[in-house]
Design a protein around this motif. Sequence first.
Motif, PDB file in Angstrom:
ATOM      1  N   LEU A  71       0.828  -1.203   0.000  1.00  0.00           N
ATOM      2  CA  LEU A  71       0.000   0.000   0.000  1.00  0.00           C
ATOM      3  C   LEU A  71       0.864   1.256   0.000  1.00  0.00           C
ATOM      4  O   LEU A  71       0.556   2.231  -0.698  1.00  0.00           O
ATOM      5  N   GLU A  72       1.941   1.239   0.778  1.00  0.00           N
ATOM      6  CA  GLU A  72       2.868   2.380   0.791  1.00  0.00           C
ATOM      7  C   GLU A  72       3.440   2.622  -0.607  1.00  0.00           C
ATOM      8  O   GLU A  72       3.495   3.758  -1.097  1.00  0.00           O
ATOM      9  N   SER A 167      18.348   2.271 -18.220  1.00  0.00           N
ATOM     10  CA  SER A 167      17.572   1.210 -17.577  1.00  0.00           C
ATOM     11  C   SER A 167      16.678   1.785 -16.484  1.00  0.00           C
ATOM     12  O   SER A 167      17.017   2.775 -15.838  1.00  0.00           O
ATOM     13  N   ARG A 168      15.552   1.139 -16.284  1.00  0.00           N
ATOM     14  CA  ARG A 168      14.681   1.478 -15.161  1.00  0.00           C
ATOM     15  C   ARG A 168      15.220   0.792 -13.901  1.00  0.00           C
ATOM     16  O   ARG A 168      15.807  -0.291 -13.975  1.00  0.00           O
ATOM     17  N   PRO A 169      15.024   1.393 -12.746  1.00  0.00           N
ATOM     18  CA  PRO A 169      15.635   0.858 -11.525  1.00  0.00           C
ATOM     19  C   PRO A 169      14.882  -0.333 -10.945  1.00  0.00           C
ATOM     20  O   PRO A 169      13.692  -0.538 -11.188  1.00  0.00           O
ATOM     21  N   VAL A 170      15.616  -1.106 -10.157  1.00  0.00           N
ATOM     22  CA  VAL A 170      15.046  -2.132  -9.287  1.00  0.00           C
ATOM     23  C   VAL A 170      15.158  -1.625  -7.859  1.00  0.00           C
ATOM     24  O   VAL A 170      16.251  -1.284  -7.396  1.00  0.00           O
ATOM     25  N   PHE A 171      14.033  -1.553  -7.160  1.00  0.00           N
ATOM     26  CA  PHE A 171      14.026  -1.210  -5.748  1.00  0.00           C
ATOM     27  C   PHE A 171      13.850  -2.494  -4.955  1.00  0.00           C
ATOM     28  O   PHE A 171      12.918  -3.267  -5.196  1.00  0.00           O
ATOM     29  N   LEU A 172      14.744  -2.714  -4.028  1.00  0.00           N
ATOM     30  CA  LEU A 172      14.775  -3.955  -3.267  1.00  0.00           C
ATOM     31  C   LEU A 172      14.531  -3.657  -1.790  1.00  0.00           C
ATOM     32  O   LEU A 172      15.182  -2.790  -1.198  1.00  0.00           O
ATOM     33  N   PHE A 173      13.581  -4.377  -1.210  1.00  0.00           N
ATOM     34  CA  PHE A 173      13.257  -4.258   0.206  1.00  0.00           C
ATOM     35  C   PHE A 173      13.495  -5.629   0.828  1.00  0.00           C
ATOM     36  O   PHE A 173      12.611  -6.480   0.854  1.00  0.00           O
ATOM     37  N   GLN A 182       7.997  -3.513   5.600  1.00  0.00           N
ATOM     38  CA  GLN A 182       7.093  -2.370   5.714  1.00  0.00           C
ATOM     39  C   GLN A 182       7.844  -1.132   6.170  1.00  0.00           C
ATOM     40  O   GLN A 182       7.609  -0.029   5.662  1.00  0.00           O
ATOM     41  N   ALA A 183       8.758  -1.300   7.121  1.00  0.00           N
ATOM     42  CA  ALA A 183       9.534  -0.162   7.606  1.00  0.00           C
ATOM     43  C   ALA A 183      10.362   0.461   6.483  1.00  0.00           C
ATOM     44  O   ALA A 183      10.464   1.691   6.373  1.00  0.00           O
ATOM     45  N   GLY A 217       6.289  -0.793  16.277  1.00  0.00           N
ATOM     46  CA  GLY A 217       5.928  -1.204  14.931  1.00  0.00           C
ATOM     47  C   GLY A 217       7.019  -0.839  13.934  1.00  0.00           C
ATOM     48  O   GLY A 217       8.210  -0.889  14.262  1.00  0.00           O
ATOM     49  N   PRO A 218       6.641  -0.420  12.711  1.00  0.00           N
ATOM     50  CA  PRO A 218       7.644  -0.109  11.680  1.00  0.00           C
ATOM     51  C   PRO A 218       8.091   1.348  11.667  1.00  0.00           C
ATOM     52  O   PRO A 218       8.759   1.778  10.728  1.00  0.00           O
ATOM     53  N   ASP A 219       7.730   2.118  12.708  1.00  0.00           N
ATOM     54  CA  ASP A 219       7.915   3.568  12.635  1.00  0.00           C
ATOM     55  C   ASP A 219       9.281   4.066  13.056  1.00  0.00           C
ATOM     56  O   ASP A 219       9.703   5.142  12.632  1.00  0.00           O
TER      57      ASP A 219
END
Length: 241
Positions: A71-72, A167-173, A182-183, A217-219
């Motif tokens: 959702l973020e 190239s378009r980026p890859v964002f990795l979490f 989530q954080a 939490g993730p804050d």
Amino acid sequence: MNDDVRNIVLGVIAAGLSGSLGWLTRTYFWRRRLRRVQGFFGLPADSECVLVVNREFGGDGVHRNDVFALLELSALIKDCGAHAQIVTHDAARQGFGERTEFCLGGPMSNRRTAAHLRSLLPGVTVNLDAERGPDFASFVIGGENYRLEKGESEYVLLARVVMDEHSRPVFLFCGQRAITNQAASRYLARHHRKLARAYGRNSFCLLLKVVHSQAYGPDVVELVADVTDAAGRSAPAPAQN
């Protein structure tokens, strides 16, 4: 036309011109900020991107914290005027660079993350062989070991990787737990303008620590280090006896 009427007319005209100039100025700066954000994410208006979602470790569904992370990210994508396709990690069959990719989850729950670590961030090792011991899911980067302490001290990698300027980026979490994913997504949502100023459209890899997630939490997130150089170098081979 007497002087009073003339002054009123001139005042109305001046107010109209001032209002129009202010609107044009605000619009110009808003569009410039939007273009910077779109450039950082590789998401021009009406472009397509892909959200690669993991599976809950040990289960078949998506963890609720990973849903919140999606959702973020969806809000960021919408702000850029782009469109997202959601695919599961085991159904993603494409290379990288043609579309912006947001890849969510660590290698224990997302096989595409595992592939990205091997090919894009070879200097990162995630310990999955400790059989749930104290070093399970720990990160090893540049010779440093970052151990998971559930609910107290948990780590996540937030990376933006590009192969070249076209190239378009890859964002990795890549987190040790779902709440760290989530954080990291929330950290990106809050600080993407600052990151864009610091790194432009270049690659980066940040190590973040989520503090006392059982209470906050993730804050509460701390930036531990910029590990871009260490993550991009292949880990040394173990010594042979």
